[in-house]
Enzyme design. Structure first.
Site, mmCIF file in Angstrom:
data_model
loop_
_atom_site.group_PDB
_atom_site.id
_atom_site.type_symbol
_atom_site.label_atom_id
_atom_site.label_comp_id
_atom_site.label_asym_id
_atom_site.label_seq_id
_atom_site.Cartn_x
_atom_site.Cartn_y
_atom_site.Cartn_z
ATOM 1 N N ASP A 340 0.744 -0.987 0.104
ATOM 2 C CA ASP A 340 0.159 -0.106 -0.064
ATOM 3 C C ASP A 340 0.845 1.170 0.060
ATOM 4 O O ASP A 340 2.146 1.189 0.331
ATOM 5 C CB ASP A 340 -1.047 -0.148 1.291
ATOM 6 C CG ASP A 340 -2.243 0.618 0.937
ATOM 7 O OD1 ASP A 340 -2.129 1.673 0.093
ATOM 8 O OD2 ASP A 340 -3.193 0.781 1.562
ATOM 9 N N GLU A 533 -10.286 7.236 4.542
ATOM 10 C CA GLU A 533 -9.127 6.592 5.206
ATOM 11 C C GLU A 533 -8.882 7.613 6.573
ATOM 12 O O GLU A 533 -9.948 7.861 7.028
ATOM 13 C CB GLU A 533 -7.734 6.727 4.594
ATOM 14 C CG GLU A 533 -7.881 6.024 3.045
ATOM 15 C CD GLU A 533 -6.478 5.856 2.507
ATOM 16 O OE1 GLU A 533 -5.504 5.258 3.233
ATOM 17 O OE2 GLU A 533 -6.414 6.224 1.287
HETATM 18 C C1 BGC Z 1 -5.167 3.129 0.217
HETATM 19 C C2 BGC Z 1 -5.328 1.870 -0.911
HETATM 20 C C3 BGC Z 1 -5.241 2.611 -2.351
HETATM 21 C C4 BGC Z 1 -3.977 3.358 -2.564
HETATM 22 C C5 BGC Z 1 -3.846 3.891 -3.703
HETATM 23 C C6 BGC Z 1 -3.832 3.931 -0.106
HETATM 24 O O1 BGC Z 1 -3.878 5.018 0.774
HETATM 25 O O2 BGC Z 1 -4.886 2.404 1.547
HETATM 26 O O3 BGC Z 1 -6.452 1.690 -0.590
HETATM 27 O O4 BGC Z 1 -5.555 1.535 -3.254
HETATM 28 O O5 BGC Z 1 -3.864 4.417 -1.472
HETATM 29 O O6 BGC Z 1 -4.346 4.980 -3.950
#
Ligand code: BGC
Length: 653
Positions: A340, A533
């Site tokens: 990630d 998030e």
């Molecule tokens: C998230 C992921 C995402 C990635 C790319 C991260 O901050 O946790 O779910 O796919 O960013 O954008």
């Protein structure tokens, strides 16, 4: 780039036999260590140019949420993606590139995309066939932009609705998550019975492995650790140096930085849940969080994203047992693991050490996303010093090349731009509208729904009734959405106005400051502000005072009050419940507000059922507390009334 001569056989081929394992081994044998490390690197499009992709043989580029070209059109996207792909083909070995994006509720980085309800809403539909069709439309709209890798479906099983990613998950129930996650994956990857090699297939990414939805409140890590990791200044680390970044986006990223900086400085980070730690035992890990992965692997998953969270004190990106022994060994996963965002940075303040931990744990491709040179140098050094074995690197690269070969990328086929024609089309929006209608959960109905079209006077209140940015939520155009922004679609106010008879008057005021007349019907929309998030974590799930006042004001202005919630999780509405004659949660419905009025006015029935238990009080959060609580929740999972004329009955009956 250092390395041997250009190989005598083309790895980027047209209409040859599919790559065999032998071809892949041969290709691996031609690669320098630097080229192997390049394949394991995924950079963000703002931080790298197509020429740099060519020079370093980079394996993948992504657009993080909001990583949009200017102008933000499907055509400009397709050109941007193609320019990076062309860069990869100009590299010494011409190994094709995989471009990835987050299309978690439609291809929603792109202006004009069909925006589906967030997964919490799809969970309420309990309709796997619908979810498969949602994925198929998403796929068409991805292909229109040239993208063949979607960082979806999330198969998190959230056990605490205070988590800011509850909206991205189908349910708190593992069986429902498994069923819908597999349906989405199939919709992306399968085309007319063919597999991933079909040029119109999109690679899915099952995420975030493992137990991202099982972390405990307050376990997100001490603010000190986060500060150290974030380069000592609390910076989010996401403002790239590339010149092409627009002023508008720079301003937004600066806002994010400032906000994160504040959180770290006030030590709030450690009180949150996102990216935290799951403390339960392995039996629970396997019972509640592993099943969607087992099923997805059986259904053809070839890519899994590792979670930024931890299990029993070890971050997943360093969890060799779970990544290598369980996923790759026991479950036989031979696709590739992608990290990630910023995962290496988060692992340990010592970047070299973090890199070694992450690769040795089993991560195959690293989403750097900005400091890709630093990552490549660290990994090169680690192999040279023996801290990472060459066999581990070969294994990682073989996995990446295998999936690229399975996708036919070496055969030079690219998505057909004619799918551009369907982008945001009426046909696609009809699927979204159906999804909205089926996702609505009727929480309470005192015999007032469905509404009559000739209601007389209808008042509509709440900013969200006219703000399509709030209707779509986070992960739309930008990471945390664009409240107040412009997104093609239908707002609830427009949909209500389109639904009522010519004689019915519809009046709107955001704050419900209407004149002295009392409306026959009032519709008040209460919305969570958009988030994504970390900062979507929320300790207090009660409605804010301004929403409570709005509901009270609206109550005094109408005979019948209908409440509509736009939310990414159950909210504590127990104290407001008496004021509503009917209450509906529409989750975060996306661009097609008419799906709500289809049901409110009775063209379609209410069929949605709660994918999460709905707590009565704050001490019924998280789910474990609810289960231990002597009182029942306000509504249990699967609750959902049906509105049949003036009668009502439980959908379960
Ligand atoms: C998230 C992921 C995402 C990635 C790319 C991260 O901050 O946790 O779910 O796919 O960013 O954008």
């Amino acid at each position: 780039m250092s390395g041997g001569p250009v190989v005598s056989f083309p790895f980027h081929r047209k209409a040859l036999e599919p790559m065999t394992p032998h071809d892949i081994d041969r290709l691996l044998g031609e690669m320098t260590l630097a080229e192997k490390v390049g394949q394991m690197t995924q950079a963000e499009k703002y931080s790298i140019t197509p020429d740099e992709v060519a020079e370093h043989g980079i394996g993948s580029v992504l657009s993080g949420a909001g990583g949009n070209p200017t102008p933000n059109t499907p055509d400009a996207w397709a050109d941007m993606v193609a320019s990076f792909e062309d860069g990869a083909l100009r590299s010494r070995l011409g190994i094709p590139l995989l471009y990835g994006v987050d299309a978690v509720h439609g291809n929603t980085n792109v202006y004009g995309a069909t925006v589906f309800p967030h997964n919490i809403g799809l969970g309420a539909t309990q309709d796997a066939d619908l979810v498969r069709r949602v994925a198929q439309v998403t796929k068409q709209e991805l292909l229109a932009t040239g993208v063949r890798w979607d960082f979806a479906p999330p198969v998190s099983v959230p056990q605490d609705i205070r988590w800011g990613r509850t909206l991205e998950a189908y349910s708190e129930d593992v069986d429902l998550v498994t069923e819908l996650g597999v349906a989405f994956l199939r919709g992306l990857q399968e085309v007319d019975g063919a597999d991933l090699s079909h040029p119109q297939a999109v690679l899915g990414c099952v995420k975030h492995f493992l137990a991202d939805g099982g972390t405990q409140w307050g376990s997100s890590g001490s603010p000190e650790t986060v500060e150290e990791i974030e380069h000592g200044d609390g910076s989010y680390g996401s403002i790239p140096g590339a010149e092409e970044i627009s002023e508008e986006r720079r301003r937004l990223l600066e806002e994010y930085e400032e906000e994160f900086g504040e959180l770290y400085r006030h030590g709030e980070w450690g009180q949150r849940i996102d990216q935290g730690d799951a403390g339960f035992d392995e039996a629970e890990l396997r019972r509640v969080h592993l099943p969607p992965y087992v099923a997805a692997l059986r259904a053809g998953a070839r890519n899994v994203m590792v979670s930024l969270s931890g299990w029993r004190g070890t971050k997943l990106h360093a969890h060799r047992y779970l990544l290598t022994d369980v996923l790759k060994g026991e479950l036989g996963f031979d696709g590739f693991l992608v990290s990630d965002w910023l995962a290496v940075e988060y692992l340990d303040p010592d970047y070299y050490k973090a890199t070694v931990m992450c690769i040795n744990a089993g991560v195959d491709m690293v989403m750097v996303p900005h400091e890709w040179r630093q990552f490549m140098e660290a990994l090169l050094r680690a192999v040279e010093t023996g801290d990472v074995a060459m066999e581990r690197v070969d294994d990682a690269v073989r996995r990446i090349l295998r999936v690229k070969a399975e996708m036919g990328l070496f055969d030079g086929v690219r998505p057909d731009r004619t799918s551009l024609a369907g982008f945001g089309s009426a046909e696609h929006r009809a699927v979204a509208r159906e999804a909205v209608a089926k996702s609505l959960v009727l929480l309470k109905n005192d015999g007032v729904l469905p509404l009559a079209r000739d209601a007389g006077l209808v008042y509509v209140a709440g900013t969200a009734a006219v703000d399509i940015g709030l209707q779509c939520g986070g992960w739309t155009i930008e990471w945390r959405g664009i409240p107040g922004g412009e997104i093609p679609g239908t707002t609830l106010l427009q949909a209500v106005a389109d639904s009522v008879s010519a004689e019915t008057e519809v009046a709107y005021d955001a704050a419900a400051s209407f004149d002295d007349r009392i409306a026959d019907v009032g519709i008040v929309v209460v919305a969570e502000p958009p988030y994504a998030e970390m900062t979507g974590d929320r300790a207090d799930l009660t409605l804010p005072p301004e929403d409570i006042e709005l509901i009270g004001r609206m109550r005094s202005k109408c005979d019948t009050l209908i409440g509509i919630l736009y939310t990414g999780r159950p909210l504590l509405v127990t104290d407001q419940l008496d004021q509503f004659d009917a209450l509906v949660t529409a989750w975060l419905p996306g661009s097609e507000g008419a799906g709500i009025t289809d049901v409110l006015f009775g063209d379609l029935p209410f069929v949605g059922k709660l994918p999460y238990s709905w707590p009565r009080t704050s001490d019924q959060v998280p789910l474990a507390a609810l289960l231990a609580n002597p009182d029942p929740p306000l509504w249990p999972r699967d609750h959902g009334l049906r509105a049949v004329g003036a009668e009502q009955e439980s959908a379960e009956n």
